[in-house]
Design a protein around this motif. Sequence first.
Motif, PDB file in Angstrom:
ATOM      1  N   VAL A   1       0.830  -1.201   0.000  1.00 18.03           N
ATOM      2  CA  VAL A   1       0.000   0.000   0.000  1.00 18.03           C
ATOM      3  C   VAL A   1       0.871   1.260   0.000  1.00 18.03           C
ATOM      4  O   VAL A   1       0.591   2.215  -0.722  1.00 18.03           O
ATOM      5  N   ILE A   2       1.921   1.256   0.797  1.00 23.13           N
ATOM      6  CA  ILE A   2       2.822   2.412   0.840  1.00 23.13           C
ATOM      7  C   ILE A   2       3.473   2.614  -0.517  1.00 23.13           C
ATOM      8  O   ILE A   2       3.671   3.730  -0.958  1.00 23.13           O
ATOM      9  N   GLY A   3       3.803   1.515  -1.147  1.00 31.36           N
ATOM     10  CA  GLY A   3       4.415   1.591  -2.469  1.00 31.36           C
ATOM     11  C   GLY A   3       5.825   1.066  -2.440  1.00 31.36           C
ATOM     12  O   GLY A   3       6.697   1.639  -1.796  1.00 31.36           O
ATOM     13  N   MET A   4       6.015  -0.048  -3.120  1.00 30.17           N
ATOM     14  CA  MET A   4       7.330  -0.676  -3.157  1.00 30.17           C
ATOM     15  C   MET A   4       8.351   0.222  -3.834  1.00 30.17           C
ATOM     16  O   MET A   4       9.501   0.260  -3.436  1.00 30.17           O
ATOM     17  N   LYS A   5       7.901   0.945  -4.851  1.00 31.02           N
ATOM     18  CA  LYS A   5       8.833   1.776  -5.617  1.00 31.02           C
ATOM     19  C   LYS A   5       9.436   2.875  -4.734  1.00 31.02           C
ATOM     20  O   LYS A   5      10.619   3.176  -4.831  1.00 31.02           O
ATOM     21  N   SER A   6       8.613   3.445  -3.868  1.00 35.34           N
ATOM     22  CA  SER A   6       9.114   4.507  -2.995  1.00 35.34           C
ATOM     23  C   SER A   6      10.046   3.964  -1.916  1.00 35.34           C
ATOM     24  O   SER A   6      10.844   4.696  -1.355  1.00 35.34           O
ATOM     25  N   LEU A   7       9.958   2.676  -1.619  1.00 31.49           N
ATOM     26  CA  LEU A   7      10.802   2.071  -0.596  1.00 31.49           C
ATOM     27  C   LEU A   7      11.999   1.318  -1.169  1.00 31.49           C
ATOM     28  O   LEU A   7      12.818   0.805  -0.419  1.00 31.49           O
ATOM     29  N   ALA A   8      12.088   1.260  -2.491  1.00 30.89           N
ATOM     30  CA  ALA A   8      13.107   0.428  -3.144  1.00 30.89           C
ATOM     31  C   ALA A   8      14.533   0.824  -2.778  1.00 30.89           C
ATOM     32  O   ALA A   8      15.370  -0.034  -2.577  1.00 30.89           O
ATOM     33  N   ASN A   9      14.825   2.082  -2.698  1.00 31.57           N
ATOM     34  CA  ASN A   9      16.195   2.516  -2.423  1.00 31.57           C
ATOM     35  C   ASN A   9      16.416   2.873  -0.954  1.00 31.57           C
ATOM     36  O   ASN A   9      17.326   3.603  -0.623  1.00 31.57           O
ATOM     37  N   THR A  10      15.566   2.358  -0.076  1.00 22.22           N
ATOM     38  CA  THR A  10      15.722   2.609   1.347  1.00 22.22           C
ATOM     39  C   THR A  10      16.090   1.304   2.051  1.00 22.22           C
ATOM     40  O   THR A  10      16.112   0.240   1.439  1.00 22.22           O
ATOM     41  N   SER A  11      16.346   1.415   3.317  1.00 20.07           N
ATOM     42  CA  SER A  11      16.710   0.225   4.091  1.00 20.07           C
ATOM     43  C   SER A  11      15.489  -0.482   4.680  1.00 20.07           C
ATOM     44  O   SER A  11      15.646  -1.450   5.418  1.00 20.07           O
ATOM     45  N   VAL A  12      14.293  -0.030   4.353  1.00 17.77           N
ATOM     46  CA  VAL A  12      13.079  -0.625   4.904  1.00 17.77           C
ATOM     47  C   VAL A  12      12.961  -2.098   4.521  1.00 17.77           C
ATOM     48  O   VAL A  12      12.625  -2.944   5.349  1.00 17.77           O
ATOM     49  N   GLY A  13      13.243  -2.421   3.272  1.00 16.37           N
ATOM     50  CA  GLY A  13      13.170  -3.816   2.823  1.00 16.37           C
ATOM     51  C   GLY A  13      14.126  -4.714   3.586  1.00 16.37           C
ATOM     52  O   GLY A  13      13.777  -5.830   3.967  1.00 16.37           O
ATOM     53  N   LEU A  14      15.318  -4.232   3.830  1.00 15.40           N
ATOM     54  CA  LEU A  14      16.312  -4.987   4.596  1.00 15.40           C
ATOM     55  C   LEU A  14      15.830  -5.186   6.034  1.00 15.40           C
ATOM     56  O   LEU A  14      15.948  -6.285   6.588  1.00 15.40           O
ATOM     57  N   ILE A  15      15.273  -4.149   6.617  1.00 17.04           N
ATOM     58  CA  ILE A  15      14.771  -4.242   7.998  1.00 17.04           C
ATOM     59  C   ILE A  15      13.626  -5.248   8.079  1.00 17.04           C
ATOM     60  O   ILE A  15      13.579  -6.071   9.001  1.00 17.04           O
ATOM     61  N   ILE A  16      12.721  -5.213   7.109  1.00 17.84           N
ATOM     62  CA  ILE A  16      11.601  -6.162   7.094  1.00 17.84           C
ATOM     63  C   ILE A  16      12.123  -7.584   6.932  1.00 17.84           C
ATOM     64  O   ILE A  16      11.654  -8.513   7.600  1.00 17.84           O
ATOM     65  N   SER A  17      13.105  -7.782   6.074  1.00 10.71           N
ATOM     66  CA  SER A  17      13.680  -9.121   5.883  1.00 10.71           C
ATOM     67  C   SER A  17      14.339  -9.629   7.161  1.00 10.71           C
ATOM     68  O   SER A  17      14.158 -10.787   7.540  1.00 10.71           O
ATOM     69  N   ILE A  18      15.106  -8.772   7.810  1.00 10.07           N
ATOM     70  CA  ILE A  18      15.741  -9.176   9.064  1.00 10.07           C
ATOM     71  C   ILE A  18      14.683  -9.510  10.109  1.00 10.07           C
ATOM     72  O   ILE A  18      14.807 -10.492  10.846  1.00 10.07           O
ATOM     73  N   ALA A  19      13.638  -8.719  10.145  1.00 10.47           N
ATOM     74  CA  ALA A  19      12.553  -8.992  11.101  1.00 10.47           C
ATOM     75  C   ALA A  19      11.883 -10.328  10.795  1.00 10.47           C
ATOM     76  O   ALA A  19      11.667 -11.139  11.699  1.00 10.47           O
ATOM     77  N   ASN A  20      11.574 -10.586   9.522  1.00 13.64           N
ATOM     78  CA  ASN A  20      10.841 -11.801   9.159  1.00 13.64           C
ATOM     79  C   ASN A  20      11.683 -13.069   9.229  1.00 13.64           C
ATOM     80  O   ASN A  20      11.140 -14.150   9.433  1.00 13.64           O
ATOM     81  N   TYR A  21      12.971 -12.965   9.014  1.00 11.30           N
ATOM     82  CA  TYR A  21      13.804 -14.169   8.995  1.00 11.30           C
ATOM     83  C   TYR A  21      14.615 -14.382  10.267  1.00 11.30           C
ATOM     84  O   TYR A  21      15.133 -15.473  10.480  1.00 11.30           O
ATOM     85  N   LEU A  22      14.735 -13.356  11.105  1.00 14.94           N
ATOM     86  CA  LEU A  22      15.557 -13.499  12.300  1.00 14.94           C
ATOM     87  C   LEU A  22      14.802 -13.116  13.573  1.00 14.94           C
ATOM     88  O   LEU A  22      14.584 -13.958  14.446  1.00 14.94           O
ATOM     89  N   VAL A  23      14.379 -11.879  13.679  1.00 14.08           N
ATOM     90  CA  VAL A  23      13.810 -11.373  14.925  1.00 14.08           C
ATOM     91  C   VAL A  23      12.468 -12.021  15.258  1.00 14.08           C
ATOM     92  O   VAL A  23      12.295 -12.569  16.353  1.00 14.08           O
TER      93      VAL A  23
END
Length: 180
Positions: free
Chosen positions: A31-53
């Motif tokens: 909903v926020i928009g993947m394109k607007s988040l593509a060059n940020t660290s949000v995707g990395l943070i979400i991945s770390i949260a989903n696979y580790l934390v």
Amino acid sequence: MEKNTSPAKSGISFGVLFGVLMVLEFVIMYVIGMKSLANTSVGLIISIANYLVLPILFIYLGCTNYKKNLNNGFISLGECLKIGISIVFVAALIYAIFNAFFNLIFPEFINETLSIIKEAMLAKKPDMTNEQLDKVLSMQRKFMNPFIVFPATLAMYSFFGLIYSLIIGAIVKNENPQSS
């Protein structure tokens, strides 16, 4: 003492909660928009949260809940494994099913994702040839196929769940001396 709930069944509610949380993260990101988040660290943070934390958190909560509330303060390493793997398997199942339906309902999502990947690759390696780019994107498209994503998601989360359950089980285990 008679056990009413098996370790695996006790973890299902935590798995459902974890799965729903991953689905909500995905929907919010979309909903926020993947394109607007593509060059940020949000995707990395979400991945770390989903696979580790989050897996570690939910496995810990599931094991301590079973230990304190369902098994009179005792839990074995095997019970931790059953709880942990059931939690991550249920969560992965919910997420994989959602992902498959999402891609059926919104088929343009895959093309949007590939477009973002293409832009990111060209930004990192501007000298990449069209042939190399097409090869990478075709491979990415294959890995977005629900028949590949579904089992891969289940296997990957189950593997991580096994590792995390072993670690958490070694920490929280408290063997019942009467069970031997």
